[in-house]
Design a protein around this motif. Structure first.
Motif, PDB file in Angstrom:
ATOM      1  N   LEU A  92      -7.296   0.323   3.745  1.00  0.00           N
ATOM      2  CA  LEU A  92      -6.419   0.422   2.583  1.00  0.00           C
ATOM      3  C   LEU A  92      -4.952   0.283   2.993  1.00  0.00           C
ATOM      4  N   ARG A  93      -4.578   0.809   4.149  1.00  0.00           N
ATOM      5  CA  ARG A  93      -3.222   0.585   4.665  1.00  0.00           C
ATOM      6  C   ARG A  93      -2.955  -0.905   4.833  1.00  0.00           C
ATOM      7  N   GLN A  94      -3.916  -1.610   5.397  1.00  0.00           N
ATOM      8  CA  GLN A  94      -3.767  -3.059   5.622  1.00  0.00           C
ATOM      9  C   GLN A  94      -3.621  -3.796   4.290  1.00  0.00           C
ATOM     10  N   MET A  95      -4.411  -3.398   3.301  1.00  0.00           N
ATOM     11  CA  MET A  95      -4.326  -4.040   1.990  1.00  0.00           C
ATOM     12  C   MET A  95      -2.931  -3.868   1.403  1.00  0.00           C
ATOM     13  N   MET A  96      -2.375  -2.671   1.537  1.00  0.00           N
ATOM     14  CA  MET A  96      -1.026  -2.421   1.029  1.00  0.00           C
ATOM     15  C   MET A  96       0.010  -3.230   1.809  1.00  0.00           C
ATOM     16  N   ALA A  97      -0.045  -3.151   3.128  1.00  0.00           N
ATOM     17  CA  ALA A  97       0.985  -3.749   3.983  1.00  0.00           C
ATOM     18  C   ALA A  97       1.047  -5.261   3.868  1.00  0.00           C
ATOM     19  N   THR A  98      -0.062  -5.893   3.521  1.00  0.00           N
ATOM     20  CA  THR A  98      -0.078  -7.356   3.449  1.00  0.00           C
ATOM     21  C   THR A  98      -0.100  -7.887   2.024  1.00  0.00           C
ATOM     22  N   SER A  99       0.018  -7.013   1.042  1.00  0.00           N
ATOM     23  CA  SER A  99      -0.070  -7.419  -0.362  1.00  0.00           C
ATOM     24  C   SER A  99       0.962  -8.489  -0.719  1.00  0.00           C
ATOM     25  N   ASN A 100       0.495  -9.529  -1.404  1.00  0.00           N
ATOM     26  CA  ASN A 100       1.413 -10.583  -1.839  1.00  0.00           C
ATOM     27  C   ASN A 100       2.321 -10.132  -2.987  1.00  0.00           C
ATOM     28  N   GLY A 101       2.156  -8.922  -3.472  1.00  0.00           N
ATOM     29  CA  GLY A 101       3.035  -8.372  -4.493  1.00  0.00           C
ATOM     30  C   GLY A 101       4.339  -7.819  -3.935  1.00  0.00           C
ATOM     31  N   TYR A 102       4.496  -7.890  -2.624  1.00  0.00           N
ATOM     32  CA  TYR A 102       5.692  -7.346  -1.972  1.00  0.00           C
ATOM     33  C   TYR A 102       6.309  -8.397  -1.053  1.00  0.00           C
ATOM     34  N   ASP A 103       6.584  -9.560  -1.611  1.00  0.00           N
ATOM     35  CA  ASP A 103       7.118 -10.661  -0.801  1.00  0.00           C
ATOM     36  C   ASP A 103       8.616 -10.570  -0.547  1.00  0.00           C
TER      37      ASP A 103
ATOM     38  N   PHE B  27       5.776   2.615   4.206  1.00  0.00           N
ATOM     39  CA  PHE B  27       4.976   3.564   3.427  1.00  0.00           C
ATOM     40  C   PHE B  27       3.520   3.550   3.881  1.00  0.00           C
ATOM     41  N   SER B  28       2.935   2.372   3.962  1.00  0.00           N
ATOM     42  CA  SER B  28       1.506   2.290   4.275  1.00  0.00           C
ATOM     43  C   SER B  28       1.192   2.806   5.676  1.00  0.00           C
ATOM     44  N   ALA B  29       2.114   2.638   6.606  1.00  0.00           N
ATOM     45  CA  ALA B  29       1.885   3.095   7.980  1.00  0.00           C
ATOM     46  C   ALA B  29       1.668   4.604   8.056  1.00  0.00           C
ATOM     47  N   GLY B  30       2.258   5.366   7.149  1.00  0.00           N
ATOM     48  CA  GLY B  30       2.124   6.815   7.172  1.00  0.00           C
ATOM     49  C   GLY B  30       1.157   7.377   6.150  1.00  0.00           C
ATOM     50  N   TRP B  31       0.576   6.515   5.316  1.00  0.00           N
ATOM     51  CA  TRP B  31      -0.303   6.957   4.234  1.00  0.00           C
ATOM     52  C   TRP B  31      -1.717   7.183   4.759  1.00  0.00           C
ATOM     53  N   VAL B  32      -2.371   8.207   4.235  1.00  0.00           N
ATOM     54  CA  VAL B  32      -3.768   8.473   4.605  1.00  0.00           C
ATOM     55  C   VAL B  32      -4.559   8.875   3.366  1.00  0.00           C
ATOM     56  N   VAL B  33      -5.844   8.598   3.410  1.00  0.00           N
ATOM     57  CA  VAL B  33      -6.759   9.120   2.397  1.00  0.00           C
ATOM     58  C   VAL B  33      -7.081  10.548   2.812  1.00  0.00           C
TER      59      VAL B  33
ATOM     60  N   PRO C  58      -1.796  13.959 -10.650  1.00  0.00           N
ATOM     61  CA  PRO C  58      -1.441  14.711 -11.858  1.00  0.00           C
ATOM     62  C   PRO C  58       0.033  14.497 -12.218  1.00  0.00           C
ATOM     63  N   HIS C  59       0.270  14.375 -13.506  1.00  0.00           N
ATOM     64  CA  HIS C  59       1.628  14.181 -14.045  1.00  0.00           C
ATOM     65  C   HIS C  59       1.719  15.046 -15.303  1.00  0.00           C
ATOM     66  N   GLY C  60       1.963  16.333 -15.103  1.00  0.00           N
ATOM     67  CA  GLY C  60       1.925  17.260 -16.242  1.00  0.00           C
ATOM     68  C   GLY C  60       0.506  17.290 -16.800  1.00  0.00           C
ATOM     69  N   ARG C  61       0.375  17.086 -18.104  1.00  0.00           N
ATOM     70  CA  ARG C  61      -0.948  17.047 -18.742  1.00  0.00           C
ATOM     71  C   ARG C  61      -1.625  15.698 -18.551  1.00  0.00           C
ATOM     72  N   ASP C  62      -0.883  14.723 -18.069  1.00  0.00           N
ATOM     73  CA  ASP C  62      -1.405  13.376 -17.943  1.00  0.00           C
ATOM     74  C   ASP C  62      -1.646  13.019 -16.474  1.00  0.00           C
ATOM     75  N   GLN C  63      -1.870  11.753 -16.211  1.00  0.00           N
ATOM     76  CA  GLN C  63      -2.067  11.252 -14.851  1.00  0.00           C
ATOM     77  C   GLN C  63      -1.045  10.144 -14.602  1.00  0.00           C
ATOM     78  N   GLU C  64      -0.654   9.999 -13.327  1.00  0.00           N
ATOM     79  CA  GLU C  64       0.227   8.904 -12.937  1.00  0.00           C
ATOM     80  C   GLU C  64      -0.551   7.969 -12.029  1.00  0.00           C
ATOM     81  N   LEU C  65      -0.465   6.685 -12.321  1.00  0.00           N
ATOM     82  CA  LEU C  65      -1.059   5.683 -11.454  1.00  0.00           C
ATOM     83  C   LEU C  65      -0.086   5.495 -10.301  1.00  0.00           C
ATOM     84  N   ASP C  66      -0.416   6.087  -9.160  1.00  0.00           N
ATOM     85  CA  ASP C  66       0.509   6.114  -8.031  1.00  0.00           C
ATOM     86  C   ASP C  66       0.372   4.873  -7.158  1.00  0.00           C
ATOM     87  N   LEU C  67      -0.835   4.408  -6.939  1.00  0.00           N
ATOM     88  CA  LEU C  67      -1.090   3.200  -6.150  1.00  0.00           C
ATOM     89  C   LEU C  67      -2.105   2.356  -6.903  1.00  0.00           C
TER      90      LEU C  67
END
Length: 147
Positions: free
Chosen positions: A14-25, A36-42, A66-75
């Motif tokens: 999952l770190r690799q997927m983030m680090a190489t994503s074409n959405g961050y050109d 960010f991805s280098a320090g992220w863990v499941v 969690p985002h109060g009563r709702d949820q936040e899509l973090d990744l």
């Protein structure tokens, strides 16, 4: 394709997927996501990180927090090799289902600017702009997706 909760053993993929994503050109975005991805863990437990696989290969994943009563899509990442095949839509629909099971009424999304149109197509509406801060040096559209 099947969904399953991510485990610590998935961290490297999952770190690799983030680090190489074409959405961050953009250079600043690429540098940020690589740091960010280098320090992220499941984590071991107590998380909402879901992985979509096809024949044992990671096609995408998302994380809700969690985002109060709702949820936040973090990744939210679709593997580059799986883009254009409906994987993003499947991930998003699964995420909405999970958020509903967690009793959320809304999912908040602080989006990468390049991904905001995808979230709008999924029914999210603009509710503001998240200013630059910490390692993110650009504004991010903030959206909400009612359930």
């Amino acid at each position: 394709m099947t969904f399953r909760p991510a485990t610590p053993a998935d961290t490297v993929v999952l770190r690799q997927m983030m680090a190489t994503s074409n959405g961050y050109d953009r250079p600043a975005a690429r540098a940020m996501i690589e740091r960010f991805s280098a320090g992220w863990v499941v984590p071991e437990m107590g998380h909402e990180i879901w992985l979509l696989e096809e024949n044992g290969e990671a096609a995408g994943f998302y994380q809700l927090i969690p985002h109060g009563r709702d949820q936040e899509l973090d990744l939210f990442f679709t593997a580059d090799a799986f883009q254009g095949r409906g994987v993003g839509r499947r991930l998003f629909e699964h995420m909405l289902e999970r958020a509903g099971l967690l009793s959320a009424e809304t999912v908040i999304i602080k989006s990468n600017p390049e991904a905001a149109d995808f979230y709008r197509r999924m029914g999210a509406i603009d509710i503001g702009v998240d200013p630059p801060g910490q390692e993110i040096t650009w504004e991010r559209p903030t959206l909400a997706r009612p359930l």
